[in-house]
Design an enzyme around this catalytic site. Sequence first.
Site, PDB file in Angstrom:
ATOM      1  N   THR A  81       0.805  -1.219   0.000  1.00 52.96           N
ATOM      2  CA  THR A  81       0.000   0.000   0.000  1.00 52.96           C
ATOM      3  C   THR A  81       0.824   1.247   0.000  1.00 52.96           C
ATOM      4  O   THR A  81       2.021   1.214   0.287  1.00 52.96           O
ATOM      5  CB  THR A  81      -0.820  -0.043   1.304  1.00 52.96           C
ATOM      6  OG1 THR A  81      -1.778  -1.042   1.170  1.00 52.96           O
ATOM      7  CG2 THR A  81      -1.510   1.234   1.639  1.00 52.96           C
ATOM      8  N   ASP A 136      -4.121   4.597  -1.452  1.00 55.58           N
ATOM      9  CA  ASP A 136      -4.427   4.033  -2.767  1.00 55.58           C
ATOM     10  C   ASP A 136      -5.522   2.990  -2.564  1.00 55.58           C
ATOM     11  O   ASP A 136      -6.067   2.860  -1.473  1.00 55.58           O
ATOM     12  CB  ASP A 136      -3.170   3.400  -3.370  1.00 55.58           C
ATOM     13  CG  ASP A 136      -2.797   2.117  -2.682  1.00 55.58           C
ATOM     14  OD1 ASP A 136      -2.712   1.078  -3.356  1.00 55.58           O
ATOM     15  OD2 ASP A 136      -2.621   2.144  -1.450  1.00 55.58           O
ATOM     16  N   ARG A 173      -5.482  -0.494  -3.992  1.00 54.64           N
ATOM     17  CA  ARG A 173      -5.195  -1.846  -4.502  1.00 54.64           C
ATOM     18  C   ARG A 173      -4.964  -2.815  -3.359  1.00 54.64           C
ATOM     19  O   ARG A 173      -4.232  -2.514  -2.418  1.00 54.64           O
ATOM     20  CB  ARG A 173      -3.962  -1.816  -5.403  1.00 54.64           C
ATOM     21  CG  ARG A 173      -3.537  -3.190  -5.916  1.00 54.64           C
ATOM     22  CD  ARG A 173      -2.314  -3.115  -6.783  1.00 54.64           C
ATOM     23  NE  ARG A 173      -2.597  -2.545  -8.095  1.00 54.64           N
ATOM     24  CZ  ARG A 173      -1.687  -2.432  -9.068  1.00 54.64           C
ATOM     25  NH1 ARG A 173      -0.462  -2.832  -8.861  1.00 54.64           N
ATOM     26  NH2 ARG A 173      -2.016  -1.894 -10.216  1.00 54.64           N
ATOM     27  N   LYS A 177      -9.300   1.674   2.141  1.00 53.42           N
ATOM     28  CA  LYS A 177      -8.229   1.581   3.139  1.00 53.42           C
ATOM     29  C   LYS A 177      -8.343   2.625   4.235  1.00 53.42           C
ATOM     30  O   LYS A 177      -7.581   2.568   5.195  1.00 53.42           O
ATOM     31  CB  LYS A 177      -6.871   1.713   2.454  1.00 53.42           C
ATOM     32  CG  LYS A 177      -6.631   0.573   1.495  1.00 53.42           C
ATOM     33  CD  LYS A 177      -5.250   0.579   0.926  1.00 53.42           C
ATOM     34  CE  LYS A 177      -5.186  -0.421  -0.206  1.00 53.42           C
ATOM     35  NZ  LYS A 177      -3.887  -0.519  -0.822  1.00 53.42           N
ATOM     36  N   GLY A 179      -0.845  -3.480   5.445  1.00 54.75           N
ATOM     37  CA  GLY A 179      -0.495  -4.785   6.007  1.00 54.75           C
ATOM     38  C   GLY A 179      -1.546  -5.800   5.594  1.00 54.75           C
ATOM     39  O   GLY A 179      -2.150  -5.701   4.552  1.00 54.75           O
ATOM     40  N   SER A 234       4.150  -0.182   1.457  1.00 50.33           N
ATOM     41  CA  SER A 234       5.255  -0.482   0.549  1.00 50.33           C
ATOM     42  C   SER A 234       5.622   0.715  -0.308  1.00 50.33           C
ATOM     43  O   SER A 234       6.756   0.847  -0.758  1.00 50.33           O
ATOM     44  CB  SER A 234       4.901  -1.687  -0.321  1.00 50.33           C
ATOM     45  OG  SER A 234       3.687  -1.446  -0.982  1.00 50.33           O
ATOM     46  N   ASP A 293       5.377   1.909  -7.169  1.00 45.80           N
ATOM     47  CA  ASP A 293       5.341   0.703  -6.350  1.00 45.80           C
ATOM     48  C   ASP A 293       4.333  -0.277  -6.938  1.00 45.80           C
ATOM     49  O   ASP A 293       3.218   0.097  -7.271  1.00 45.80           O
ATOM     50  CB  ASP A 293       4.952   1.079  -4.908  1.00 45.80           C
ATOM     51  CG  ASP A 293       4.783  -0.133  -4.035  1.00 45.80           C
ATOM     52  OD1 ASP A 293       3.801  -0.164  -3.269  1.00 45.80           O
ATOM     53  OD2 ASP A 293       5.630  -1.031  -4.117  1.00 45.80           O
ATOM     54  N   SER A 305       0.958  -0.896  -4.868  1.00 49.19           N
ATOM     55  CA  SER A 305      -0.077   0.145  -4.802  1.00 49.19           C
ATOM     56  C   SER A 305      -0.591   0.403  -6.188  1.00 49.19           C
ATOM     57  O   SER A 305       0.155   0.313  -7.171  1.00 49.19           O
ATOM     58  CB  SER A 305       0.503   1.448  -4.252  1.00 49.19           C
ATOM     59  OG  SER A 305       1.340   1.197  -3.177  1.00 49.19           O
TER      60      SER A 305
END
Lengths: 276, 157
Positions: A44, A60, A62, A76, A90, A172, A209, A212
């Site tokens: 994320t 984000d 995803r 999220k 996580g 991430s 990333d 995400s």
Amino acid sequence: MAAVVDQMFKVTEDSKGFSFDNCRRNAFMSKQGVTFPSARKTGTTIVGVIFNEGVVLGADTRATGGSIVCDLNCEKIHYIADNIYCCGAGTAADTEFTTKMVSSKMELLKLRTGREGRVVSSLRMLKQYLFRYQGHVSAALVLGGVDVTGPALYTVYPHGSTDKLPYVTMGSGSLAAMSVFEDGYKVGLNEEAAKKLVRDAIRAGIVNDLGSGSNVDITVIKKGSVEQFRPYEVICQKSERQGDYTFPRGTTVVTNTTEIVPFSVLEVTDEEVMEL
Amino acid sequence: MNQQFSIPTLRPAAISRVTTETGAFGVVDTLRSGFVNTRSEMTAKHPLEQSELMYELNEHKIKLGMAYKIGGAALPLTIQAERASAARIGRLPGIKSSYLHLEVFAGTDEDLTIEDVSRVPRLGMRCQSIPDATLPHNYEFNSIIIDMSYSRTLNLL
């Protein structure tokens, strides 16, 4: 006295909560080479920034399970209280259950005290819960809200440590987002500048990333009002199909025709039904 | 100075508690609790298992230690005494106690834990218990304090 106290705290068969019964079996199976399904994670980018009137939280959308995108548009930014929201990175189930539990505890506390909840109360509940499970509950959170003491922004790490900061990133994509923050943050941002900064940071995480992606969600918390933009901006749009793969009639050569005779399986008969 | 009410660490030291369910005559009941494997009983299933088993007791010790520092030597003793007597308030034999006094005293009536969210036993899945088996083993029958308000209505749910 000590024996009585011990008796009171003994764990009985009807105990609830986490069960460790299958841990030995799982360890044995993984030693034999069985691959377990991977937990659904929110690899994320989640961010938060304090501006002059309150807090802006961004995330984000995803959710991944291994290298497969499980959910293109997952939420999220979780509700904790009317004035407190929490972004979670996580394991998706861990963040979901943890935030829901803390949200319920905050409501109970609000009913008990008769006052609007404070961000530090939810922070302490989160950190004590996560420390109890020594990092096995994999939930990295960005907690933000506005209470009587003013705007507040915290990060909570899976092992239970916390930080109080004016701008935070987790997940991430946190490094990509933090680089945008370090370049663009100023004390006393106004609302539009803060939203743009958060959007830029999340976009950096989405683009750079793999964990995400998809859209930017933003929540703006001010004293007395919460605005949620879901999505604030769509970064990854599914492209239009370039070619048409339908075959026109007559493409396939007809080699043989057979006559189709309609055959009725059901025979309709007149029958009298006697009524009593 | 005082060893009994010193505040223990947040992470309790691992104490191996070998608990085997024994049936009649103190022998392991294989039908109900399975085969005995001493090694699996000695080693921990999960690093959190010990700390979870001792969590409530450890929290109680921390509260007693804090009470000793704040309120003096008498405060933890009164807390323990009230808690012990609250745990003994029950209904007639065979009926599970509500532990209302205990919950209010401990503050758990207005609190939520992960146990209230996950693995909550559903209403229909509870087994019928044999009344004689539910009698507490270490208490004498005449020393149970009966909760008089429930003996009238016999609320079995």
